[in-house]
Design a protein around this motif. Structure first.
Motif, PDB file in Angstrom:
ATOM      1  N   VAL A 220      90.887  79.155  13.522  1.00 30.14           N
ATOM      2  CA  VAL A 220      89.799  78.462  13.360  1.00 30.14           C
ATOM      3  C   VAL A 220      88.477  79.098  13.931  1.00 30.14           C
ATOM      4  CG1 VAL A 220      88.706  76.338  13.769  1.00 30.14           C
ATOM      5  CG2 VAL A 220      91.322  76.255  13.446  1.00 30.14           C
ATOM      6  N   GLU A 221      87.471  79.091  13.385  1.00 30.01           N
ATOM      7  CA  GLU A 221      86.021  79.304  13.671  1.00 30.01           C
ATOM      8  C   GLU A 221      85.089  78.495  13.508  1.00 30.01           C
ATOM      9  OE1 GLU A 221      82.608  82.808  12.937  1.00 30.01           O
ATOM     10  OE2 GLU A 221      84.818  82.974  11.996  1.00 30.01           O
ATOM     11  N   VAL A 222      84.041  77.790  14.440  1.00 30.21           N
ATOM     12  CA  VAL A 222      83.207  77.095  14.598  1.00 30.21           C
ATOM     13  C   VAL A 222      81.950  77.664  14.731  1.00 30.21           C
ATOM     14  CG1 VAL A 222      82.392  74.753  15.500  1.00 30.21           C
ATOM     15  CG2 VAL A 222      84.991  75.478  15.255  1.00 30.21           C
ATOM     16  N   ILE A 223      80.978  77.414  13.571  1.00 28.20           N
ATOM     17  CA  ILE A 223      79.777  77.967  13.559  1.00 28.20           C
ATOM     18  C   ILE A 223      78.681  76.603  13.896  1.00 28.20           C
ATOM     19  CG2 ILE A 223      77.839  79.105  12.441  1.00 28.20           C
ATOM     20  CD1 ILE A 223      79.946  80.511  10.911  1.00 28.20           C
ATOM     21  N   VAL A 224      77.854  76.565  15.006  1.00 31.10           N
ATOM     22  CA  VAL A 224      77.219  75.512  15.267  1.00 31.10           C
ATOM     23  C   VAL A 224      75.763  76.076  15.112  1.00 31.10           C
ATOM     24  CG1 VAL A 224      76.128  73.777  16.864  1.00 31.10           C
ATOM     25  CG2 VAL A 224      78.609  74.385  16.922  1.00 31.10           C
ATOM     26  N   VAL A 225      74.918  75.751  14.065  1.00 33.88           N
ATOM     27  CA  VAL A 225      73.508  76.112  13.574  1.00 33.88           C
ATOM     28  C   VAL A 225      72.670  75.283  14.529  1.00 33.88           C
ATOM     29  CG1 VAL A 225      72.023  76.620  11.800  1.00 33.88           C
ATOM     30  CG2 VAL A 225      74.322  77.302  11.466  1.00 33.88           C
ATOM     31  N   ILE A 226      71.953  75.801  15.290  1.00 37.12           N
ATOM     32  CA  ILE A 226      71.089  75.037  16.059  1.00 37.12           C
ATOM     33  C   ILE A 226      69.461  74.856  15.583  1.00 37.12           C
ATOM     34  CG2 ILE A 226      70.310  74.225  18.378  1.00 37.12           C
ATOM     35  CD1 ILE A 226      72.880  75.711  19.214  1.00 37.12           C
TER      36      ILE A 226
ATOM     37  N   VAL B  67      70.836  80.093  16.363  1.00 37.72           N
ATOM     38  CA  VAL B  67      69.487  79.501  16.377  1.00 37.72           C
ATOM     39  C   VAL B  67      69.072  80.006  14.740  1.00 37.72           C
ATOM     40  CG1 VAL B  67      67.107  79.163  16.864  1.00 37.72           C
ATOM     41  CG2 VAL B  67      69.152  79.142  18.317  1.00 37.72           C
ATOM     42  N   CYS B  68      69.248  79.294  13.669  1.00 40.24           N
ATOM     43  CA  CYS B  68      68.952  79.910  12.558  1.00 40.24           C
ATOM     44  C   CYS B  68      67.266  79.840  12.318  1.00 40.24           C
ATOM     45  CB  CYS B  68      69.585  78.945  11.420  1.00 40.24           C
ATOM     46  SG  CYS B  68      69.652  79.888   9.781  1.00 40.24           S
ATOM     47  N   LYS B  69      66.604  80.959  12.001  1.00 37.93           N
ATOM     48  CA  LYS B  69      65.170  80.882  11.724  1.00 37.93           C
ATOM     49  C   LYS B  69      64.863  80.963  10.258  1.00 37.93           C
ATOM     50  CE  LYS B  69      64.787  82.741  16.540  1.00 37.93           C
ATOM     51  NZ  LYS B  69      64.356  84.013  17.402  1.00 37.93           N
ATOM     52  N   ASP B  70      65.587  81.405   9.447  1.00 37.63           N
ATOM     53  CA  ASP B  70      65.200  81.464   8.156  1.00 37.63           C
ATOM     54  C   ASP B  70      66.462  80.858   7.106  1.00 37.63           C
ATOM     55  OD1 ASP B  70      66.816  83.831   7.314  1.00 37.63           O
ATOM     56  OD2 ASP B  70      65.438  84.701   8.519  1.00 37.63           O
ATOM     57  N   LYS B  71      65.946  80.823   5.910  1.00 33.02           N
ATOM     58  CA  LYS B  71      67.029  80.300   4.650  1.00 33.02           C
ATOM     59  C   LYS B  71      67.973  81.103   4.390  1.00 33.02           C
ATOM     60  CE  LYS B  71      65.401  75.970   3.801  1.00 33.02           C
ATOM     61  NZ  LYS B  71      66.363  75.020   3.956  1.00 33.02           N
ATOM     62  N   THR B  72      67.605  82.463   4.420  1.00 32.89           N
ATOM     63  CA  THR B  72      68.515  83.374   4.104  1.00 32.89           C
ATOM     64  C   THR B  72      69.805  83.510   5.211  1.00 32.89           C
ATOM     65  OG1 THR B  72      66.774  85.053   3.420  1.00 32.89           O
ATOM     66  CG2 THR B  72      69.124  86.076   3.916  1.00 32.89           C
ATOM     67  N   GLU B  73      69.632  83.336   6.333  1.00 32.81           N
ATOM     68  CA  GLU B  73      70.682  83.259   7.482  1.00 32.81           C
ATOM     69  C   GLU B  73      71.505  82.011   6.981  1.00 32.81           C
ATOM     70  OE1 GLU B  73      71.468  84.236  12.100  1.00 32.81           O
ATOM     71  OE2 GLU B  73      69.601  83.422  11.508  1.00 32.81           O
ATOM     72  N   LEU B  74      70.968  81.009   6.810  1.00 29.25           N
ATOM     73  CA  LEU B  74      71.537  79.709   6.725  1.00 29.25           C
ATOM     74  C   LEU B  74      72.575  79.929   5.465  1.00 29.25           C
ATOM     75  CD1 LEU B  74      72.257  76.790   7.356  1.00 29.25           C
ATOM     76  CD2 LEU B  74      70.173  76.132   6.072  1.00 29.25           C
ATOM     77  N   ILE B  75      71.915  80.497   4.317  1.00 29.61           N
ATOM     78  CA  ILE B  75      72.674  80.572   3.137  1.00 29.61           C
ATOM     79  C   ILE B  75      73.873  81.480   3.577  1.00 29.61           C
ATOM     80  CG2 ILE B  75      72.590  81.738   0.800  1.00 29.61           C
ATOM     81  CD1 ILE B  75      69.493  81.208   0.965  1.00 29.61           C
ATOM     82  N   ARG B  76      73.756  82.482   4.052  1.00 32.86           N
ATOM     83  CA  ARG B  76      74.849  83.406   4.282  1.00 32.86           C
ATOM     84  C   ARG B  76      75.904  82.690   5.152  1.00 32.86           C
ATOM     85  NH1 ARG B  76      76.563  85.769   8.688  1.00 32.86           N
ATOM     86  NH2 ARG B  76      74.847  85.197   9.851  1.00 32.86           N
ATOM     87  N   ILE B  77      75.629  81.723   6.119  1.00 33.29           N
ATOM     88  CA  ILE B  77      76.516  81.111   6.844  1.00 33.29           C
ATOM     89  C   ILE B  77      77.170  80.029   5.847  1.00 33.29           C
ATOM     90  CG2 ILE B  77      76.911  79.452   8.895  1.00 33.29           C
ATOM     91  CD1 ILE B  77      74.458  80.731  10.071  1.00 33.29           C
TER      92      ILE B  77
ATOM     93  N   VAL C 298      73.138  68.997   3.683  1.00 37.01           N
ATOM     94  CA  VAL C 298      74.198  68.590   2.869  1.00 37.01           C
ATOM     95  C   VAL C 298      74.326  68.992   1.514  1.00 37.01           C
ATOM     96  CG1 VAL C 298      75.545  66.583   2.182  1.00 37.01           C
ATOM     97  CG2 VAL C 298      74.837  66.778   4.669  1.00 37.01           C
ATOM     98  N   ARG C 299      72.890  68.814   0.906  1.00 42.29           N
ATOM     99  CA  ARG C 299      72.883  69.187  -0.672  1.00 42.29           C
ATOM    100  C   ARG C 299      72.829  70.687  -0.596  1.00 42.29           C
ATOM    101  NH1 ARG C 299      70.991  63.749   0.534  1.00 42.29           N
ATOM    102  NH2 ARG C 299      71.131  62.606  -1.268  1.00 42.29           N
ATOM    103  N   GLU C 300      72.216  71.420   0.315  1.00 42.92           N
ATOM    104  CA  GLU C 300      72.422  73.039   0.097  1.00 42.92           C
ATOM    105  C   GLU C 300      73.814  73.393   0.360  1.00 42.92           C
ATOM    106  OE1 GLU C 300      67.750  73.384   1.916  1.00 42.92           O
ATOM    107  OE2 GLU C 300      69.590  73.558   3.436  1.00 42.92           O
ATOM    108  N   ALA C 301      74.733  72.864   1.140  1.00 39.72           N
ATOM    109  CA  ALA C 301      76.030  73.326   1.225  1.00 39.72           C
ATOM    110  C   ALA C 301      76.906  73.002   0.117  1.00 39.72           C
ATOM    111  CB  ALA C 301      76.330  72.454   2.461  1.00 39.72           C
ATOM    112  N   MET C 302      76.442  71.782  -0.567  1.00 37.54           N
ATOM    113  CA  MET C 302      77.194  71.326  -1.765  1.00 37.54           C
ATOM    114  C   MET C 302      76.556  72.237  -3.112  1.00 37.54           C
ATOM    115  SD  MET C 302      76.661  67.363  -1.351  1.00 37.54           S
ATOM    116  CE  MET C 302      77.458  66.811  -2.702  1.00 37.54           C
TER     117      MET C 302
END
Length: 262
Positions: free
Chosen positions: A115-121, A152-162, A182-186
């Motif tokens: 298990v790996e847990v990523i908390v984007v703050i 600490v996510c500073k841009d959309k590119t990093e969030l998309i990768r995660i 939630v929609r972006e994850a979907m």
């Protein structure tokens, strides 16, 4: 608007609680909403909040844009870890404690090894708790310190990768006006487990994700186990098309054109 005979519109997208304001400001907000040429909310939940505050008028629904050209479907690949992700900040309305409780319960049922847990703050929000160790303390409280990574996510590119590498995305909010991430994850094809927090309920149903009661960490843990063991399988193409049809570029443009047509 009345003085200059100029049309004005309001699209309400903040957590709507008039009790947060002074009586003077409450009356000004109500007057602005009641006298506007048009008023919209970004979800049925948000519309309900307005109506419950005696904003007795026609209120349209204009869902926010979920950009399908930016958040692309994840590629299938094999990985030896089950990656659980959330995006949060240190405020009660996001209920981060329930997230850590649910992961701890899941690990109790599943084991910790894979298990790996990523908390984007999101530290940009003014409602954040000032204690920089808030999330680390929660992870320690629930014996998850070695499992969690905090970003600490500073841009959309990093969030998309995660999102694209995650096996599941969890939202534990008490209230969401819309629930964009939630929609972006979907859109990325990442299975979503969410509390019944309002705005997300316009998009999440038994065919598109998992909804649980607010604070029900045991239900989240059970859903995590079922997703991991392939007892819950979502059609990612269907989910993505569902979000695009509701709030993708074409749908968003049409709803905005309709709203601004007088």
């Amino acid at each position: 608007g009345t003085r200059y005979k100029t049309a004005y519109v309001i699209i309400e997208h903040q957590t709507f609680n008039l009790l947060n304001y002074s009586e003077f400001k409450r009356e000004r907000v109500k007057t602005a909403l009641l006298n506007a040429t048009k008023v919209a909310a970004v979800s049925n939940h948000q519309k309900r909040c307005l109506l419950m505050s005696n904003i007795n008028r026609k209120i349209d629904i204009v869902w926010n844009l979920a950009d399908e050209d930016v958040f692309l479907l994840r590629k299938e690949y094999q990985i030896d870890r089950f990656i659980i992700t959330t995006v949060t900040y240190g405020n009660r309305i996001k209920d981060p404690e329930t997230f850590f409780q649910s992961v701890a319960k899941f690990i109790e049922l599943n084991g910790i090894e894979d298990v790996e847990v990523i908390v984007v703050i999101n530290y940009s929000d003014k409602l954040n708790i000032s204690n920089d160790n808030y999330f680390e303390n929660l992870s320690e409280k629930y014996k998850l310190k070695g499992v969690c990574s905090f970003i600490v996510c500073k841009d959309k590119t990093e969030l998309i990768r995660i999102l694209q590498k995650s096996d599941v995305f969890i939202s534990t909010s008490i209230a969401e006006t819309f629930g964009l991430v939630v929609r972006e994850a979907m859109l990325c094809g990442t299975p979503v487990i969410s509390t019944k927090s309002g705005g997300v309920e316009d998009s999440l149903n038994q065919n598109t994700g998992v909804l649980v009661n607010i604070g029900d960490y045991e239900a989240i843990a059970t859903a995590l186990l079922k997703i991991k063991h392939k007892e819950i399988i979502l059609d990612t193409n269907y989910v993505r098309k569902f979000i695009i049809a509701q709030s993708g570029k074409k749908a968003f443009l049409k709803s905005m054109q309709d709203f601004y047509a007088f």
